[in-house]
Design a protein around this motif. Structure first.
Motif, mmCIF file in Angstrom:
data_model
loop_
_atom_site.group_PDB
_atom_site.id
_atom_site.type_symbol
_atom_site.label_atom_id
_atom_site.label_comp_id
_atom_site.label_asym_id
_atom_site.label_seq_id
_atom_site.Cartn_x
_atom_site.Cartn_y
_atom_site.Cartn_z
ATOM 1 N N GLU A 170 0.831 -1.208 0.000
ATOM 2 C CA GLU A 170 0.000 0.000 0.000
ATOM 3 C C GLU A 170 0.866 1.259 0.000
ATOM 4 O O GLU A 170 0.515 2.268 -0.621
ATOM 5 C CB GLU A 170 -0.921 -0.004 1.227
ATOM 6 N N PHE A 274 -5.040 -3.788 -4.231
ATOM 7 C CA PHE A 274 -4.931 -2.681 -3.293
ATOM 8 C C PHE A 274 -6.272 -2.399 -2.621
ATOM 9 O O PHE A 274 -7.311 -2.321 -3.281
ATOM 10 C CB PHE A 274 -4.416 -1.429 -4.007
ATOM 11 N N GLY A 275 -6.181 -2.288 -1.301
ATOM 12 C CA GLY A 275 -7.369 -2.005 -0.508
ATOM 13 C C GLY A 275 -8.031 -3.224 0.083
ATOM 14 O O GLY A 275 -8.885 -3.109 0.965
#
Length: 322
Positions: A170, A274-275
């Protein structure tokens, strides 16, 4: 106290007065150092007063100048005493500072250990104790992070490494891959050959996973016959997976003296999105592994499935595991 700990050079630079007094013959007595401090505070003013009377030859009836000189001399002696006491307390301050630093940040101490008086023994004892404590904590952490059977990371340590990988991804906006392995027909091996044979297969697969991954990657036993491998930004992903599968399929496992068996695995590979967090990438790899497991049930061989190559229809039939 006998110790092999080297004296702290950085700390020595902060205590020049203490070292000077030790070199003057007060090496073994901390009380002697305080006695010298009291002498400086009491006797020096008196000496100044006597010298003043001898030099000035003043009228003994005119006491005002004498009183003034005595006050000034006592005040100077007081300042000298305070300064020396402050310097003598530096070892105590250093010891307290060292303890606080270790508790706050686990910073190893760097105290001098060659002064034989009480303050020196205090510093040596603190240095020795914190060094031993640090080594003990490190040993306990290694034990708590290591799987007893295989010597690789256990699930606790694996989850910690996975969280670190996610945080790094991240932050740097660079994805990583996660591979989820499961030994095929592991229950059959246990039922046929016993649990010792099952343990041998687990250790065998763990060793091959470690042997065929890069230094920056990590391997963890996730539980039972399941393993998780973190692949840190591996551009040759499929080549690495093919190497691992080939090593497992071509290397027989010795489950008893003179008795070998072939082991196969099912593997699901997912790239971090991502996330999604640790749970997301782990679930993706687990679902891909489930599809590989279905293929293994059909032919008994090793299979690798990649999450990004699976269609929505295929993923729809995969049950969600807790």
């Amino acid at each position: 106290m006998v110790t092999k700990i080297q004296p702290g050079r950085a700390a020595m630079q902060r205590m020049p007065t203490y070292r000077l007094l030790a070199d003057m013959g007060l090496r073994t007595s901390y009380a002697g150092k305080f006695a010298l401090a009291a002498f400086v505070g009491v006797m020096i003013p008196l000496l100044i007063f006597i010298v003043y009377l001898l030099v000035s030859r003043a009228d003994w009836n005119a006491m005002y100048p004498v009183i003034a000189a005595l006050v000034l001399a006592c005040f100077a002696g007081f300042l000298g005493t305070m300064w020396m006491l402050r310097e003598l307390l530096v070892p105590i301050d250093l010891t307290a500072e060292t303890l606080r630093n270790y508790i706050d940040s686990r910073k190893l101490p760097d105290l001098p250990v060659h002064f034989p008086d009480r303050a020196g023994r205090l510093m040596e004892g603190t240095q020795y104790t914190l060094t031993q404590l640090h080594e003990t904590i490190n040993r306990l952490e290694r034990v708590s992070d290591t799987d007893d059977l295989t010597g690789i990371y256990n699930r606790r340590a694996g989850e910690k490494r996975l969280a670190e990988e996610v945080a790094r991804a991240e932050r740097d906006l660079q994805a990583f891959q996660l591979a989820f392995f499961d030994i095929n027909r592991f229950k059959d091996i246990n039922d046929k050959h016993g649990h010792s044979a099952g343990d041998a297969c687990i250790s065998h697969v763990a060793a091959l996973l470690q042997l065929n991954t890069r230094r920056g990657d990590w391997v963890a036993r996730w539980g039972g016959d399941e393993f998780v491998v973190g692949l840190h930004r591996n551009r040759a992903l499929k080549m690495v997976m093919e190497r691992i599968i080939k090593a497992i399929e071509t290397t027989p496992c010795e489950i008893a003296p003179g008795l070998e068996t072939r082991v196969s695995v099912s593997c699901g590979v997912a790239e971090y999105r991502f996330g999604d967090g640790p749970a997301g990438v782990l679930a993706d790899a687990d679902r891909a592994m489930y599809i590989a497991k279905e293929l293994a049930h059909a032919d008994g061989g090793s299979h690798v499935c990649y999450r990004n190559e699976l269609t929505a229809e295929i993923l729809a039939r995969v049950p969600v595991r807790a």
